[in-house]
Design an enzyme around this catalytic site. Structure first.
Site, PDB file in Angstrom:
ATOM      1  CD  GLU A 133      -2.675  -1.213   2.611  1.00 20.34           C
ATOM      2  OE1 GLU A 133      -2.442  -0.234   3.611  1.00 20.34           O
ATOM      3  OE2 GLU A 133      -3.571  -2.019   2.901  1.00 20.34           O
ATOM      4  CD  GLU A 135       0.054   5.817   3.609  1.00 20.77           C
ATOM      5  OE1 GLU A 135      -0.828   5.114   4.417  1.00 20.77           O
ATOM      6  OE2 GLU A 135       1.212   6.242   4.109  1.00 20.77           O
ATOM      7  CD  GLU A 224      -3.227   3.327   1.259  1.00 22.60           C
ATOM      8  OE1 GLU A 224      -4.031   2.210   1.240  1.00 22.60           O
ATOM      9  OE2 GLU A 224      -2.699   3.728   2.382  1.00 22.60           O
ATOM     10  NE  ARG A 365       0.095  -0.454  10.652  1.00 26.22           N
ATOM     11  CZ  ARG A 365      -1.039  -0.039   9.774  1.00 26.22           C
ATOM     12  NH1 ARG A 365      -1.645  -0.531   8.925  1.00 26.22           N
ATOM     13  NH2 ARG A 365      -1.227   1.639  10.160  1.00 26.22           N
TER      14      ARG A 365
END
Length: 475
Positions: A133, A135, A224, A365
């Site tokens: 993911e 960003e 995102e 993360r």
């Protein structure tokens, strides 16, 4: 249909009226490089013979006395560039040594391909899926300057919280996003809905399946766009294409996009939460009903490997000095090396959106999109495999809000390094797991550490910071 063989690429080029072929490869730090040849230069033989280039001019590659290198196009990577004036076919390449004929050990795509082969040879699984993911920020303007006696930077955005009183073409229409309030206001506060949609539609036309796009938490255009998961090498290729599309669409719209993790002070930075899972014979291996978060023992050991090796992984996955300005408490960045279901304050989160065994995965993360994805994904996979082989039990689970612990409890938790230098030191001390199966070479690891220390750590350490003048000038 996506070409899989040289003759299919040639046929596609003829059918599409291609005029130029863009040959792309990734340098060691993680930036795509390229040169172009007329379409007549692309033959079936050229996929085996390759194209020569000067490796001494590429960061982290060869010295000038051994500079000749060969690019061999990967036919599976072919796509048509939507941004070029002349019809252009793009091919990602593998890098070879022209003297030995062997794959170049510092070629990031070779590392990713070798990681997948090592996984299959391990017998543990045959497929690793990755879903990053990534960003990023969309700015209206960026200016920066550095010399021997001065330094400055300025970024600006129509959305910026600091622009509530700016005269904008004679008036200010408001709609600025306050700090940490960018998740998820609708337009007109969200100024970049249409631009992000243009990015999504371009990506989908290029074969990247998109699941969602949205504004992110920070002010000033943080965004995102989430891709559907894919296998390791394929997803690393897609992430490089994703960044190319984001930057190109932004520039066409009169904006600039950056994946720099922390361009703004006192607001959230940009990360790259990376979902991953292992499969064998078409079946997911991370699911087992009844345990914590329905995780299998194999999944727990994979997580144990990620957490045990996280400091050294981050030398590749959070690979800049700026990365560690994001990895600090208070800005939703995970710094605690534990795992937890649903909990975004843990370094490893187990998403609980779906009860399907096929959706069971771990989300690491800590990474950011400055990572070279070929190296970062490979390092994560090898750490997980090491955890499985050695049955490493993970720290946790810890379902508390780790961002709001009393100081004495917070200090008891293992954390990520506080600097790039700390992660490089961890990599220097802990990298045997990366050498398994010849995926990473000792030469690549040594080169990475030396390059990062000389070109980034020392470069920052030796320069006065502008804020030091505010702190110390009148002392």
């Amino acid at each position: 249909m996506q070409p899989r063989a040289p003759h299919e690429v040639i046929a596609m080029a003829e059918e599409q009226g291609v005029e130029m072929v863009d040959l792309r490869f990734c340098d060691l730090p993680g930036t795509m490089q390229h040169f172009s040849v007329p379409i007549r230069q692309l033959t079936e033989d050229s996929f085996e013979e390759g194209f020569g280039f000067d490796g001494s001019s590429i960061r982290g590659f060869k010295t000038i006395n051994e500079s000749d290198m060969i690019l061999k196009p990967d036919p599976r990577s072919a796509y048509l560039d939507p941004f070029r004036k002349h019809r252009t076919l793009v091919l990602n390449c593998f890098i070879y040594d022209p003297v030995t004929g062997q794959p170049y050990d510092r070629d990031p795509r070779r590392v990713a391909a070798a990681a997948e082969e090592h996984l299959r040879a391990s017998g543990i699984a045959d497929t690793a899926y990755f879903g990053p993911e990534a960003e990023f920020f969309i700015f209206d303007d960026v200016r920066y300057h550095q010399d021997e006696h001065s330094a400055s930077y300025v970024v600006d955005s129509i959305e910026g919280a600091w622009n509530t009183d700016r005269n904008e073409q004679g008036s200010n229409l408001g709609g600025k996003i306050p700090f940490k309030r960018g998740y998820f206001p609708v337009p007109p506060m969200d100024k970049f809905q249409d631009l992000r949609s243009e990015m999504v539609l371009t990506m989908q036309a290029l074969g990247i399946e998109i699941e969602v796009q949205h504004h992110e938490v920070a002010t000033a255009g943080q965004a995102e766009i989430d891709m559907r998961y894919d296998t390791l090498l394929a997803m690393a290729d897609k992430l490089m294409l994703y960044k190319y599309v984001v930057k190109s669409v932004a520039q066409q719209g009169g904006y600039t996009a950056t994946f720099m993790p922390k361009p703004l002070f006192q607001d959230n930075g940009s990360g790259m939460h990376t979902h991953q899972s292992l499969w064998r014979d078409g079946e997911p291996l991370f699911y087992e009903s009844g345990g914590y978060a329905d995780l299998s023992e194999l999944a727990l050991h994979y997580i144990g490997g990620i957490l045990a090796h996280a400091p050294s992984i981050l030398a590749f996955a959070a690979p800049t000095t700026n990365s560690y300005k994001r990895l600090v408490p208070g800005y939703e960045a995970p710094v605690n090396l534990v795992f937890s279901q649903r909990n975004r304050s843990a370094a490893c989160r187990i998403p609980m959106y779906s009860l399907s065994p096929k959706a069971k995965r771990v989300e690491f993360r800590c990474p950011d999109a400055m990572a070279n994805p070929y190296l970062a994904f490979s390092a994560m996979l090898l750490a997980g495999l090491d955890g499985i082989r050695n049955k490493i039990e993970p720290a946790g689970p810890d379902d508390r809000d780790l961002f709001d612990l009393p100081p004495d409890e917070a200090r008891a938790l293992p954390t990520v390094p506080s600097s790039l230098e700390g992660s490089l030191a961890a990599l220097e001390a802990d990298h045997d797991y990366l050498l398994e199966g010849g995926v990473f070479s000792q030469d690549l690891i040594d080169t990475w550490i030396a390059y990062k220390r000389a070109e980034e750590v020392d470069a920052i350490r030796l320069r006065p910071h502008p804020y030091e003048f505010a702190l110390y000038y009148d002392a």
